[in-house]
Design a protein around this motif. Sequence first.
Motif, PDB file in Angstrom:
ATOM      1  N   LEU A  78       0.814  -1.217   0.000  1.00  0.00           N
ATOM      2  CA  LEU A  78       0.000   0.000   0.000  1.00  0.00           C
ATOM      3  C   LEU A  78       0.845   1.264   0.000  1.00  0.00           C
ATOM      4  CD1 LEU A  78      -2.909  -0.904   2.446  1.00  0.00           C
ATOM      5  CD2 LEU A  78      -3.086  -0.450   0.002  1.00  0.00           C
ATOM      6  N   ASP A  79       2.016   1.217   0.622  1.00  0.00           N
ATOM      7  CA  ASP A  79       2.865   2.412   0.693  1.00  0.00           C
ATOM      8  C   ASP A  79       3.911   2.448  -0.421  1.00  0.00           C
ATOM      9  OD1 ASP A  79       4.445   0.345   1.655  1.00  0.00           O
ATOM     10  OD2 ASP A  79       5.366   1.553   3.228  1.00  0.00           O
ATOM     11  N   LYS A 124       8.961  -1.106  -4.290  1.00  0.00           N
ATOM     12  CA  LYS A 124       7.616  -1.355  -3.784  1.00  0.00           C
ATOM     13  C   LYS A 124       6.643  -0.657  -4.723  1.00  0.00           C
ATOM     14  CE  LYS A 124       7.974   0.131   0.473  1.00  0.00           C
ATOM     15  NZ  LYS A 124       7.641   0.388   1.891  1.00  0.00           N
ATOM     16  N   SER A 126       2.492   0.175  -5.566  1.00  0.00           N
ATOM     17  CA  SER A 126       1.132   0.251  -5.064  1.00  0.00           C
ATOM     18  C   SER A 126       0.180   0.454  -6.233  1.00  0.00           C
ATOM     19  CB  SER A 126       0.992   1.430  -4.084  1.00  0.00           C
ATOM     20  OG  SER A 126      -0.359   1.583  -3.709  1.00  0.00           O
ATOM     21  N   ARG A 129      -4.523   3.484  -3.008  1.00  0.00           N
ATOM     22  CA  ARG A 129      -4.744   3.445  -1.569  1.00  0.00           C
ATOM     23  C   ARG A 129      -5.874   2.512  -1.168  1.00  0.00           C
ATOM     24  NH1 ARG A 129      -4.872   9.551   0.338  1.00  0.00           N
ATOM     25  NH2 ARG A 129      -7.024   8.927   0.179  1.00  0.00           N
ATOM     26  N   THR A 131      -7.816  -0.909  -0.566  1.00  0.00           N
ATOM     27  CA  THR A 131      -7.429  -2.277  -0.268  1.00  0.00           C
ATOM     28  C   THR A 131      -8.182  -3.196  -1.220  1.00  0.00           C
ATOM     29  OG1 THR A 131      -7.102  -1.720   2.049  1.00  0.00           O
ATOM     30  CG2 THR A 131      -7.370  -4.053   1.521  1.00  0.00           C
TER      31      THR A 131
END
Length: 159
Positions: A78-79, A124, A126, A129, A131
Amino acid sequence: MHIQIAAVGKLKEKYLVLGIAEYAKRLGPYVKLTLTEVPDERAPETMSAAEEAIVREREGERLLAVLKPDAHVVALALDGELWSSEDLAGQLDKLATYGRSHVAFVIGGSNGLAPAVLKRAQQKLSFGRMTLPHQLMRLVLLEQVYRAVKINRGEPYHK
């Protein structure tokens, strides 16, 4: 290029299995694709933070065990960085150009990824934001990898 998607848990939903099979077939002429599932840790629905950390750690050990030492690892988190489809295409093209021909995307279980997996990752990523179910992310990621390959080849698909 070798693309690996390493994910926690076994896919059960037929529509996801069929969608993933379709994109795996489409990617066949362009990349070597490996879909690796590691077992999720059995756990109760409600857990303490300490119990969740233990689950992440155990699942993380399983994920790390299936990653090759020379793999460029991209953890879905997510980050993570937000990439457009063109950004993903550019990242894959750059990795291939500089000899990183094995790219492993890692998708954690419902409790996320262990710190050790995040540390192993070079990047990383994403998808926003919101879910999303980790099983659904496999399909979304495969579609985006397919789109990136088509962008890099200059072939119609991406609009």
